[in-house]
Design a protein around this motif. Structure first.
Motif, PDB file in Angstrom:
ATOM      1  N   ASP A 149       0.862  -1.314  -0.010  1.00 13.62           N
ATOM      2  CA  ASP A 149       0.030   0.104   0.002  1.00 13.62           C
ATOM      3  C   ASP A 149       1.133   1.454  -0.013  1.00 13.62           C
ATOM      4  OD1 ASP A 149       0.767   0.437   2.833  1.00 13.62           O
ATOM      5  OD2 ASP A 149      -0.702  -1.152   3.205  1.00 13.62           O
ATOM      6  N   VAL A 154       3.298  -4.582   2.811  1.00 11.43           N
ATOM      7  CA  VAL A 154       2.628  -5.348   1.858  1.00 11.43           C
ATOM      8  C   VAL A 154       1.407  -5.609   2.236  1.00 11.43           C
ATOM      9  CG1 VAL A 154       2.933  -7.702   0.961  1.00 11.43           C
ATOM     10  CG2 VAL A 154       4.953  -6.413   1.315  1.00 11.43           C
ATOM     11  N   ASP A 155       0.428  -5.542   1.532  1.00 10.43           N
ATOM     12  CA  ASP A 155      -1.059  -5.571   1.889  1.00 10.43           C
ATOM     13  C   ASP A 155      -1.781  -6.938   1.161  1.00 10.43           C
ATOM     14  OD1 ASP A 155      -3.659  -5.048   2.739  1.00 10.43           O
ATOM     15  OD2 ASP A 155      -3.710  -3.035   2.055  1.00 10.43           O
ATOM     16  N   GLY A 156      -2.410  -7.687   2.057  1.00  8.65           N
ATOM     17  CA  GLY A 156      -3.034  -8.792   1.355  1.00  8.65           C
ATOM     18  C   GLY A 156      -2.477 -10.207   1.881  1.00  8.65           C
ATOM     19  N   THR A 157      -1.518 -10.388   2.508  1.00  8.10           N
ATOM     20  CA  THR A 157      -0.658 -11.330   2.905  1.00  8.10           C
ATOM     21  C   THR A 157      -1.669 -12.459   3.480  1.00  8.10           C
ATOM     22  OG1 THR A 157       0.969  -9.915   3.372  1.00  8.10           O
ATOM     23  CG2 THR A 157       1.385 -12.481   4.112  1.00  8.10           C
ATOM     24  N   ALA A 158      -2.453 -12.101   4.631  1.00  6.45           N
ATOM     25  CA  ALA A 158      -3.226 -12.797   5.294  1.00  6.45           C
ATOM     26  C   ALA A 158      -4.389 -13.441   4.787  1.00  6.45           C
ATOM     27  CB  ALA A 158      -3.401 -12.248   6.750  1.00  6.45           C
ATOM     28  N   GLN A 187     -14.634   0.853   1.147  1.00  4.71           N
ATOM     29  CA  GLN A 187     -14.499   2.194   1.995  1.00  4.71           C
ATOM     30  C   GLN A 187     -12.949   2.730   1.034  1.00  4.71           C
ATOM     31  OE1 GLN A 187     -13.618   0.570   5.952  1.00  4.71           O
ATOM     32  NE2 GLN A 187     -14.929   2.548   6.513  1.00  4.71           N
ATOM     33  N   TYR A 189     -10.221   5.243   1.508  1.00  3.88           N
ATOM     34  CA  TYR A 189      -9.347   5.901   2.494  1.00  3.88           C
ATOM     35  C   TYR A 189      -8.330   6.753   1.874  1.00  3.88           C
ATOM     36  CZ  TYR A 189     -10.997   2.623   6.387  1.00  3.88           C
ATOM     37  OH  TYR A 189     -11.763   1.774   7.195  1.00  3.88           O
ATOM     38  N   ARG A 210       3.113  -5.961  11.350  1.00  7.60           N
ATOM     39  CA  ARG A 210       4.278  -6.691  10.544  1.00  7.60           C
ATOM     40  C   ARG A 210       5.303  -5.796  10.201  1.00  7.60           C
ATOM     41  NH1 ARG A 210       2.730 -11.178   7.590  1.00  7.60           N
ATOM     42  NH2 ARG A 210       0.687 -11.906   7.857  1.00  7.60           N
ATOM     43  N   HIS A 228      -3.065  -3.251  13.815  1.00  7.70           N
ATOM     44  CA  HIS A 228      -4.071  -3.246  12.893  1.00  7.70           C
ATOM     45  C   HIS A 228      -4.348  -5.035  12.669  1.00  7.70           C
ATOM     46  CE1 HIS A 228      -6.667  -2.744   9.392  1.00  7.70           C
ATOM     47  NE2 HIS A 228      -5.743  -3.464   8.736  1.00  7.70           N
ATOM     48  N   LYS A 229      -3.239  -5.619  12.479  1.00 10.80           N
ATOM     49  CA  LYS A 229      -3.552  -6.809  12.311  1.00 10.80           C
ATOM     50  C   LYS A 229      -4.104  -7.675  13.352  1.00 10.80           C
ATOM     51  CE  LYS A 229      -0.585  -9.765  14.026  1.00 10.80           C
ATOM     52  NZ  LYS A 229       0.640 -10.390  14.574  1.00 10.80           N
ATOM     53  N   ALA A 232      -8.144  -6.473  13.389  1.00 12.02           N
ATOM     54  CA  ALA A 232      -8.657  -7.017  12.361  1.00 12.02           C
ATOM     55  C   ALA A 232      -8.891  -8.707  12.476  1.00 12.02           C
ATOM     56  CB  ALA A 232      -8.118  -6.569  11.017  1.00 12.02           C
ATOM     57  N   THR A 233      -8.326  -9.322  13.201  1.00 14.67           N
ATOM     58  CA  THR A 233      -8.442 -10.863  13.506  1.00 14.67           C
ATOM     59  C   THR A 233      -9.742 -10.826  14.512  1.00 14.67           C
ATOM     60  OG1 THR A 233      -6.249 -11.171  13.054  1.00 14.67           O
ATOM     61  CG2 THR A 233      -7.432 -12.890  14.035  1.00 14.67           C
ATOM     62  N   ARG A 245      -9.500  -9.457   1.035  1.00 17.17           N
ATOM     63  CA  ARG A 245      -9.255  -8.323   0.479  1.00 17.17           C
ATOM     64  C   ARG A 245      -8.775  -8.102  -0.588  1.00 17.17           C
ATOM     65  NH1 ARG A 245      -5.270  -7.205   4.341  1.00 17.17           N
ATOM     66  NH2 ARG A 245      -5.344  -9.524   4.606  1.00 17.17           N
ATOM     67  N   PHE A 262     -10.062   0.203   0.024  1.00 16.04           N
ATOM     68  CA  PHE A 262     -10.441  -1.152   0.779  1.00 16.04           C
ATOM     69  C   PHE A 262     -11.555  -1.551   0.166  1.00 16.04           C
ATOM     70  CE2 PHE A 262     -13.335  -3.256   3.958  1.00 16.04           C
ATOM     71  CZ  PHE A 262     -12.300  -4.400   4.213  1.00 16.04           C
TER      72      PHE A 262
HETATM   73  C1  HEM Z   1      -4.154  -6.635   7.562  1.00  8.14           C
HETATM   74  C2  HEM Z   1      -3.331  -2.259   5.297  1.00  8.14           C
HETATM   75  C3  HEM Z   1      -8.119  -1.373   6.304  1.00  8.14           C
HETATM   76  C4  HEM Z   1      -9.021  -5.825   7.443  1.00  8.14           C
HETATM   77  C5  HEM Z   1      -3.532  -5.611   6.857  1.00  8.14           C
HETATM   78  C6  HEM Z   1      -2.183  -5.775   6.682  1.00  8.14           C
HETATM   79  C7  HEM Z   1      -1.830  -4.302   5.976  1.00  8.14           C
HETATM   80  C8  HEM Z   1      -3.195  -3.723   6.056  1.00  8.14           C
HETATM   81  C9  HEM Z   1      -0.449  -3.819   5.549  1.00  8.14           C
HETATM   82  C10 HEM Z   1      -1.248  -6.571   6.995  1.00  8.14           C
HETATM   83  C11 HEM Z   1      -0.925  -7.552   6.034  1.00  8.14           C
HETATM   84  C12 HEM Z   1      -1.903  -8.426   5.405  1.00  8.14           C
HETATM   85  O1  HEM Z   1      -2.234  -9.534   5.809  1.00  8.14           O
HETATM   86  O2  HEM Z   1      -2.597  -8.181   4.351  1.00  8.14           O
HETATM   87  C13 HEM Z   1      -4.575  -1.812   5.323  1.00  8.14           C
HETATM   88  C14 HEM Z   1      -4.749  -0.416   4.866  1.00  8.14           C
HETATM   89  C15 HEM Z   1      -6.084   0.011   5.224  1.00  8.14           C
HETATM   90  C16 HEM Z   1      -6.722  -1.151   5.812  1.00  8.14           C
HETATM   91  C17 HEM Z   1      -3.734   0.323   4.356  1.00  8.14           C
HETATM   92  C18 HEM Z   1      -6.931   1.139   4.921  1.00  8.14           C
HETATM   93  C19 HEM Z   1      -6.393   2.276   4.908  1.00  8.14           C
HETATM   94  C20 HEM Z   1      -8.643  -2.629   6.618  1.00  8.14           C
HETATM   95  C21 HEM Z   1     -10.081  -2.698   6.772  1.00  8.14           C
HETATM   96  C22 HEM Z   1     -10.275  -3.994   7.369  1.00  8.14           C
HETATM   97  C23 HEM Z   1      -9.025  -4.693   7.081  1.00  8.14           C
HETATM   98  C24 HEM Z   1     -11.067  -1.495   6.670  1.00  8.14           C
HETATM   99  C25 HEM Z   1     -11.615  -4.594   7.755  1.00  8.14           C
HETATM  100  C26 HEM Z   1     -12.895  -4.205   7.848  1.00  8.14           C
HETATM  101  C27 HEM Z   1      -7.647  -6.482   7.649  1.00  8.14           C
HETATM  102  C28 HEM Z   1      -7.429  -8.030   7.869  1.00  8.14           C
HETATM  103  C29 HEM Z   1      -6.106  -8.310   7.698  1.00  8.14           C
HETATM  104  C30 HEM Z   1      -5.627  -6.986   7.685  1.00  8.14           C
HETATM  105  C31 HEM Z   1      -8.625  -8.952   8.217  1.00  8.14           C
HETATM  106  C32 HEM Z   1      -5.335  -9.514   8.172  1.00  8.14           C
HETATM  107  C33 HEM Z   1      -5.111  -9.788   9.757  1.00  8.14           C
HETATM  108  C34 HEM Z   1      -4.628 -11.041   9.937  1.00  8.14           C
HETATM  109  O3  HEM Z   1      -3.338 -11.091   9.968  1.00  8.14           O
HETATM  110  O4  HEM Z   1      -5.221 -11.962  10.201  1.00  8.14           O
HETATM  111  N1  HEM Z   1      -4.294  -4.609   6.448  1.00  8.14           N
HETATM  112  N2  HEM Z   1      -5.720  -2.195   5.858  1.00  8.14           N
HETATM  113  N3  HEM Z   1      -8.027  -3.870   6.758  1.00  8.14           N
HETATM  114  N4  HEM Z   1      -6.334  -5.914   7.545  1.00  8.14           N
HETATM  115 FE1  HEM Z   1      -6.084  -4.160   6.700  1.00  8.14          FE
END
Ligand code: HEM
Length: 326
Positions: A149, A154-158, A187, A189, A210, A228-229, A232-233, A245, A262
Motif C-alpha cells: 500500500d 505489503v497488503d493482502g498477505t493474510a 471504503q 481511505y 508486521r 491493525h493486524k 482485524a483478526t 481483501r 479497501f
Molecule cells: C491486514 C493495510 C483497512 C482488514 C492488513 C495488513 C496491512 C493492511 C498492511 C497486513 C498484511 C496483510 O495480511 O494483508 C490496510 C490499509 C487499510 C486497511 C492500508 C486502509 C487504510 C482494513 C479494513 C479492514 C481490514 C477497513 C476490515 C474491515 C484486515 C484484515 C487483515 C489486515 C482481516 C489480516 C489480519 C490477519 O493477519 O489475520 N491490512 N488495511 N483492513 N487487514 Fe487491513
C-alpha cells in the motif's frame, strides 16, 4: 464462481479473480428516471456477455468483473427478497475516528492486467446504463511494487487461499437462494503521507503488526494498544473468521492525493462489521486502530454480489427494457 486461473474461464462474479495490476471501483446510484430500474436490471444481466466480448481480446490480461447490488434497490432491481444479512453500510462512530456511510446501489469491481481492457469494459457497460445511473465515485487503483500500500507495507498477505478462500467468501446453505454469492464492503481511505513519514519504521511496524521490509508478523500485544493486524483478526468461540481483501492504492502525487481503496468480500457481513467496530471503537474501547490516525475513511458502502447464474437469470424478462432518456 470460478477458481482462480490466468486464462480461463471468462466468467463474471469471480470473487476469487487473481490479483491484477489495475482495477476500477465504480459505485453508482440508480436514478429515478422512468424505466431506470428495468434498464439497470437488463444491463446487469448483460454484464457476462460484455465481459466475454472484451476479455477475449487478451486472455492473458485476465479481465474480471464483480457486480454488487446494494440494499436500497435490491428488491426492485433483482425482483427477489434481500439476502439474509444485506443492509446499507452502518456508520461507525468512534471517539476519534468515524466510518461514514455513503450512497451506492451498484458496485462494479473491474480487474485486469491491462488498463485499456478495464476502460473498454467500463465504457461498454456505462453506454448500456445510459441515464439510469448516477456515478457516486469512480476510483482507479494500481498495483504498487510488491503488492504494497502507499504506506509502504505489503497488503493482502493474510488472505485465505484455495478451499478456505471459497469457505470464507461464498454464502452456503445458511441462505440457499443466495448460495455462491458474497457480501462486499468498500471504503475509500486517504492518507496524510507526510505525517506518516515522520514516524520511525519501528513505530509504523507496531501500528501494522508486521515488519515493513520483509513482511514478518509481529507478536500480538498481551494488553494495551493492539496492532491493525490484531484488531482485524476476528475469533469467536475459538474459531477465526477471515475475509478476502483486494485493496488497491490510488491517488496522484501532483494533487497530493494518496489513498487505499479497501474492498472486503465475505460469506458473512457481520465479520467485516465486527472488524470495523474493533478498528474504530477499539479493543478495549478507546484504544482504536492507530492506522486510522493516518487513514481517513471518506466513503463506506455495502453490497451483495450474487452468483453469476443469479445475475444471468435476470435477463429472463418477457419484455425487453424500455430505453432510458437521461
Ligand atoms: C491486514 C493495510 C483497512 C482488514 C492488513 C495488513 C496491512 C493492511 C498492511 C497486513 C498484511 C496483510 O495480511 O494483508 C490496510 C490499509 C487499510 C486497511 C492500508 C486502509 C487504510 C482494513 C479494513 C479492514 C481490514 C477497513 C476490515 C474491515 C484486515 C484484515 C487483515 C489486515 C482481516 C489480516 C489480519 C490477519 O493477519 O489475520 N491490512 N488495511 N483492513 N487487514 Fe487491513
Amino acid at each position: 464462481m470460478s477458481v482462480s486461473s490466468r486464462r480461463v474461464p471468462i466468467e463474471s462474479q469471480s470473487v476469487d479473480a487473481p490479483l491484477s495490476s489495475t482495477a476500477v471501483f465504480l459505485v453508482l446510484s440508480v436514478t429515478d428516471v422512468p424505466g431506470a430500474v428495468e434498464n439497470v436490471r437488463a444491463t446487469l444481466a448483460a454484464i457476462s456477455d460484455i465481459l466475454k466480448n472484451v476479455a477475449f481480446r487478451d486472455l492473458d490480461a485476465a479481465l474480471s468483473c464483480t457486480v454488487g447490488i446494494g440494499a436500497r434497490t435490491w428488491v426492485e432491481v433483482t425482483r427477489s427478497p434481500l439476502p439474509r444479512e444485506l443492509h446499507s453500510f452502518r456508520p461507525v462512530t468512534g471517539a476519534h475516528h468515524n466510518a461514514p456511510s455513503t450512497p451506492g446501489d451498484i458496485l462494479l469491481h473491474i480487474r485486469a492486467d491491462r488498463r485499456d481492457l478495464c476502460f473498454e469494459f467500463e465504457r461498454q457497460v456505462m453506454d448500456l446504463f445510459s441515464g439510469s445511473v448516477r456515478v457516486v465515485d469512480e476510483t482507479v487503483g494500481f498495483r504498487y511494487f510488491d503488492v504494497r500500500d502507499l504506506l509502504g507495507f505489503v497488503d493482502g498477505t493474510a488472505n485465505p487461499v484455495g478451499q478456505e478462500l471459497r469457505e470464507v467468501t461464498l454464502v452456503g446453505e445458511e441462505d440457499p437462494t443466495f448460495a455462491g454469492g458474497s457480501y462486499i464492503v468498500v471504503q475509500k481511505y486517504t492518507h496524510p503521507l507526510a505525517e506518516w513519514r515522520t514516524l520511525t519504521t519501528e513505530q509504523q511496524e507496531a501500528i501494522m503488526g508486521r515488519t515493513k521490509a520483509d513482511n514478518i508478523e509481529l507478536e500480538d500485544a498481551d494488553s494495551g494498544q493492539k496492532s491493525h493486524k490484531t484488531l482485524a483478526t476476528i475469533t469467536v468461540d475459538g474459531v477465526e473468521h477471515g475475509i478476502l481483501r483486494d485493496n488497491m492504492p490510488f491517488g496522484s502525487p501532483a494533487t497530493h492525493e494518496f489513498g487505499t481503496y479497501f474492498i472486503g468480500y465475505s460469506r458473512h457481513l457481520w465479520v467485516i462489521e465486527h472488524m470495523l467496530q474493533r478498528m474504530f471503537i477499539g479493543d478495549p474501547p478507546g484504544l482504536h486502530d492507530r492506522l486510522l490516525d493516518f487513514s481517513t475513511a471518506v466513503t463506506g458502502s455495502t453490497f451483495f454480489a450474487p452468483s453469476a447464474a443469479f445475475l444471468d437469470a435476470m435477463s429472463d424478462d418477457p419484455e425487453p427494457a424500455p430505453p432510458v432518456k437521461p
